[in-house]
Design a protein around this motif. Structure first.
Motif, short mmCIF file in Angstrom:
data_model
loop_
_atom_site.label_atom_id
_atom_site.label_comp_id
_atom_site.label_asym_id
_atom_site.label_seq_id
_atom_site.Cartn_x
_atom_site.Cartn_y
_atom_site.Cartn_z
N VAL A 289 -80.57 -41.45 103.43
CA VAL A 289 -79.35 -41.97 104.05
C VAL A 289 -79.01 -43.33 103.43
O VAL A 289 -77.86 -43.59 103.06
N ALA A 290 -80.04 -44.16 103.29
CA ALA A 290 -79.82 -45.50 102.74
C ALA A 290 -79.38 -45.42 101.28
O ALA A 290 -78.52 -46.19 100.84
N GLU A 291 -79.96 -44.50 100.53
CA GLU A 291 -79.58 -44.34 99.13
C GLU A 291 -78.09 -44.00 99.01
O GLU A 291 -77.36 -44.57 98.20
N VAL A 292 -77.64 -43.08 99.84
CA VAL A 292 -76.23 -42.68 99.81
C VAL A 292 -75.34 -43.86 100.19
O VAL A 292 -74.31 -44.13 99.55
N LYS A 293 -75.73 -44.57 101.22
CA LYS A 293 -74.93 -45.72 101.65
C LYS A 293 -74.87 -46.78 100.56
O LYS A 293 -73.83 -47.39 100.33
N PHE A 294 -76.02 -46.99 99.92
CA PHE A 294 -76.07 -47.97 98.83
C PHE A 294 -75.11 -47.56 97.71
O PHE A 294 -74.33 -48.37 97.21
N ARG A 295 -75.14 -46.28 97.32
CA ARG A 295 -74.27 -45.82 96.23
C ARG A 295 -72.80 -45.95 96.60
O ARG A 295 -71.97 -46.30 95.76
N LEU B 76 -79.69 -34.32 109.00
CA LEU B 76 -80.26 -34.96 110.20
C LEU B 76 -79.94 -34.13 111.45
O LEU B 76 -80.77 -34.00 112.35
N ILE B 77 -78.74 -33.57 111.48
CA ILE B 77 -78.33 -32.75 112.64
C ILE B 77 -79.18 -31.49 112.72
O ILE B 77 -79.67 -31.11 113.79
N ARG B 78 -79.42 -30.87 111.57
CA ARG B 78 -80.26 -29.66 111.55
C ARG B 78 -81.69 -30.00 111.97
O ARG B 78 -82.36 -29.22 112.66
N GLN B 79 -82.15 -31.17 111.53
CA GLN B 79 -83.52 -31.57 111.89
C GLN B 79 -83.67 -31.82 113.39
O GLN B 79 -84.77 -31.71 113.94
N GLU B 80 -82.56 -32.16 114.05
CA GLU B 80 -82.62 -32.30 115.51
C GLU B 80 -83.09 -31.00 116.16
O GLU B 80 -83.87 -31.02 117.12
N ASP B 81 -82.61 -29.87 115.63
CA ASP B 81 -83.02 -28.57 116.19
C ASP B 81 -84.54 -28.44 116.11
O ASP B 81 -85.19 -28.05 117.09
N SER B 82 -85.10 -28.78 114.95
CA SER B 82 -86.55 -28.64 114.77
C SER B 82 -87.31 -29.57 115.71
O SER B 82 -88.34 -29.20 116.28
N ILE B 83 -86.78 -30.77 115.88
CA ILE B 83 -87.46 -31.74 116.76
C ILE B 83 -87.43 -31.26 118.20
O ILE B 83 -88.45 -31.22 118.89
N THR C 58 -73.96 -36.66 99.81
CA THR C 58 -72.91 -37.47 100.42
C THR C 58 -73.39 -37.86 101.82
O THR C 58 -74.34 -37.27 102.34
N LEU C 59 -72.71 -38.83 102.39
CA LEU C 59 -73.09 -39.23 103.75
C LEU C 59 -72.97 -38.03 104.69
O LEU C 59 -73.80 -37.84 105.57
N GLU C 60 -71.97 -37.20 104.43
CA GLU C 60 -71.80 -36.02 105.27
C GLU C 60 -72.98 -35.06 105.11
O GLU C 60 -73.49 -34.54 106.10
N SER C 61 -73.41 -34.84 103.88
CA SER C 61 -74.49 -33.87 103.68
C SER C 61 -75.82 -34.38 104.24
O SER C 61 -76.59 -33.61 104.82
N VAL C 62 -76.09 -35.68 104.10
CA VAL C 62 -77.36 -36.16 104.68
C VAL C 62 -77.28 -36.16 106.21
O VAL C 62 -78.26 -35.85 106.88
N ARG C 63 -76.09 -36.44 106.74
CA ARG C 63 -75.96 -36.37 108.21
C ARG C 63 -76.10 -34.93 108.69
O ARG C 63 -76.69 -34.68 109.75
#
Ligand SMILES: O=C(O)C(=O)C[C@]1(C(=O)O)C=C[C@@H](O)C=C1
Length: 255
Positions: A158-164, A17-24, A9-14
């Motif tokens: 993200v784009a796949e979810v938005k497309f669906r 992305l939020i978790r990946q911010e920690d790694s970055i 879902t858009l929420e799960s992919v976001r």
């Protein structure tokens, strides 16, 4: 397979992305332990049969080769910086769920990420100078490059979810090859603003000196990586490149 797609879902992919911010943010902090260490990037610093270019290229190419054997690039979320001549995976195949349109593998902006990381970002967040730790420096760079690449190419999901969710809006724009409309459709300015704010906050929390004793103000404003630089880097490069990946992916979505 459908299970994974349903959970997307858009929420799960976001959330990802939020978790990946920690790694970055953490990998930038790790890189900032070392000064610029210019010889890491200078092809004339060392010479070795096989013409690897600079030390950082040697480290990235050889590490990617080992990781390719270990199966890293079988994962559709991982993209190598030097895809040519990578050895095949030597581990038993893992069945990654097929979520993306297969045409998506050809969307790869790692050359751009390489350029932006070394030429735009690095000089802004590391101290000038040379402490001789070139090998460790190159390993930290690779770490930064890999987490950035994963985040930016996550734009495909993200784009796949938005497309669906909104295919009725996306389909005509894809058929018309209308990049501008696709860009408008996928842009969420309030989300971008929140992302930039949050990464600055993470940089200030993760990168503060942790001291015991009373919380005096003496450390205020002393961060291992400047939160404003991280925020600006996200706004100027990470988000735009993610959106670029999203548009490129969408253009192939109906292939
Ligand atoms: O969260 C989204 O909707 C995304 O597409 C990701 C992202 C980002 O890169 O952070 C990109 C475009 C949107 O304008 C907002 C945020």
């Amino acid at each position: 397979e459908s299970d994974v797609s349903d959970r997307l879902t858009l929420e799960s992919v976001r959330d990802s992305l939020i978790r990946q911010e920690d790694s970055i943010v953490f990998s930038l902090i790790e890189r900032a332990k070392f000064p610029l260490n210019a010889p890491t990037y200078d092809p004339s610093y060392f010479s070795m049969p096989g013409s690897y270019g600079s030390l950082v290229e040697l480290v990235v190419k050889q590490t990617e080769a080992v990781q390719a054997k270990a199966g890293r690039y079988e994962n559709p979320e991982e993209y190598p910086f030097f895809p040519d001549d990578l050895p095949p995976s030597q581990v038993p195949p893992h069945k990654y769920p097929r979520v993306l349109n297969p045409a998506a593998v050809f969307v790869n902006v790692n050359k751009k990420i390489w350029d932006v990381y070394f030429n735009k970002l690095l000089p802004l967040f590391v101290a000038p100078g040379d402490d001789g730790n070139y090998a460790s420096t190159a390993v930290r760079d690779l770490e930064c490059l890999q987490v950035l690449s994963r985040r930016i190419h996550y734009g495909k999901l993200v784009a796949e979810v938005k497309f669906r969710d909104e295919w009725k809006h996306y389909e005509p724009a894809i058929r018309a090859r209308d990049k501008k409309t696709l860009m408008d459709l996928l842009t969420a300015p309030a989300v971008e603003k929140a992302v930039k704010k949050r990464v600055a906050k993470k940089a200030s929390i993760f990168g503060q000196e942790v001291k015991l004793g009373d919380d005096s103000d003496e450390n205020k404003g002393k961060y291992k990586v400047d939160p404003a630089v991280v925020s600006r880097f996200y706004g100027d490069w990470v988000i735009p490149l993610t959106k670029d990946v999203e548009v490129q992916y969408l253009l192939h979505r109906l292939d």
